[in-house]
Design a protein around this motif. Sequence first.
Motif, mmCIF file in Angstrom:
data_model
loop_
_atom_site.group_PDB
_atom_site.id
_atom_site.type_symbol
_atom_site.label_atom_id
_atom_site.label_comp_id
_atom_site.label_asym_id
_atom_site.label_seq_id
_atom_site.Cartn_x
_atom_site.Cartn_y
_atom_site.Cartn_z
ATOM 1 N N SER A 199 0.803 -1.225 0.000
ATOM 2 C CA SER A 199 0.000 0.000 0.000
ATOM 3 C C SER A 199 0.833 1.270 0.000
ATOM 4 O O SER A 199 0.299 2.360 -0.260
ATOM 5 N N SER B 295 -1.253 10.525 0.178
ATOM 6 C CA SER B 295 -0.890 9.117 0.176
ATOM 7 C C SER B 295 0.441 8.903 -0.534
ATOM 8 O O SER B 295 0.751 9.567 -1.533
ATOM 9 N N MET C 298 -1.624 4.802 9.571
ATOM 10 C CA MET C 298 -1.241 5.045 8.175
ATOM 11 C C MET C 298 0.025 5.885 8.109
ATOM 12 O O MET C 298 0.304 6.681 9.008
ATOM 13 N N ASN D 125 1.232 6.120 -2.005
ATOM 14 C CA ASN D 125 0.888 5.356 -3.199
ATOM 15 C C ASN D 125 -0.155 6.136 -3.996
ATOM 16 O O ASN D 125 -1.243 6.410 -3.490
ATOM 17 N N LYS E 76 1.781 8.699 5.746
ATOM 18 C CA LYS E 76 1.386 9.669 4.722
ATOM 19 C C LYS E 76 2.388 10.827 4.708
ATOM 20 O O LYS E 76 3.332 10.867 5.499
ATOM 21 N N GLU F 239 -2.183 5.324 -6.087
ATOM 22 C CA GLU F 239 -3.439 4.607 -6.293
ATOM 23 C C GLU F 239 -4.401 4.765 -5.113
ATOM 24 O O GLU F 239 -5.562 4.360 -5.203
ATOM 25 N N HIS F 240 -3.901 5.340 -4.025
ATOM 26 C CA HIS F 240 -4.743 5.551 -2.848
ATOM 27 C C HIS F 240 -5.063 7.038 -2.723
ATOM 28 O O HIS F 240 -4.201 7.876 -2.967
ATOM 29 N N PRO F 241 -6.279 7.384 -2.334
ATOM 30 C CA PRO F 241 -6.673 8.798 -2.248
ATOM 31 C C PRO F 241 -6.010 9.504 -1.067
ATOM 32 O O PRO F 241 -5.600 8.869 -0.088
ATOM 33 N N ASN F 242 -5.905 10.830 -1.183
ATOM 34 C CA ASN F 242 -5.470 11.631 -0.051
ATOM 35 C C ASN F 242 -6.544 11.601 1.031
ATOM 36 O O ASN F 242 -7.702 11.252 0.778
ATOM 37 N N ARG F 243 -6.161 11.984 2.239
ATOM 38 C CA ARG F 243 -7.105 11.948 3.358
ATOM 39 C C ARG F 243 -7.157 13.314 4.050
ATOM 40 O O ARG F 243 -6.125 13.979 4.196
#
Length: 221
Positions: free
Chosen positions: A144, A195, A179, A197, A181, A199-203
């Motif tokens: 991830s 993120s 996580m 990666n 980040k 492919e993973h959304p920001n938070r």
Amino acid sequence: MLSHHQIWEALDRLAERHELTPSGLARRAGLDPTSFNKSKRLSADGRLRWPSTESIAKVLDATGASMEQFMAFMRPDAGSSGQQEGAFPQRGGSIPLLGFAQAGAGGFFDDGGFPAGQGWDLVEFPAAPAQKSGVYALEVQGESMMPLYRDGDVLIVEPGAQVRRNDRVVVRTNEGEVMAKVLLRQSPRSIELMSLNPEHPNRILELSDVAWIARIIWASQ
């Protein structure tokens, strides 16, 4: 110039000299018993919290210690390590190691995000742990965090360090999600995380939902 770590270390050592916990020292000085807890030494967004001069004055009065004695506790060789009761005991050049998959479970961290409890392994660290109080390692598990971090990489985390924009950080939510980040921005109410990666959304997280945030200071790859 005195550092945040030195001031708190001196209070911890003064407490141990009088066979007290940090909570016991605060109580003897007529302060809230939680005043000197690890969880009170930094805010949820990683900013450092310092004990007030009034609190230090009350502690010195309650213990009969002089300011000179208090200053002496800030020296690296001044007695014990000042480690809080329940914290993971660091040894020599080793620091505690935990897998990311386990980090979300209860019992591995105190309220301030410092390692505590049982179940940790050990990993060698090139700096003396006494110079980086509370430093620990997290082993990356899975893909991830690709392409920056791969499965098996070890991230060194310093929970007491102040975090700034664009720092790589580890965040734990109140729900137990952990996580890694990049801190894009922070406000008095929320933080935005990028993120590693793509492919993973920001938070975006409300600070009220964040248990702690700590800076990644080194990675073994």
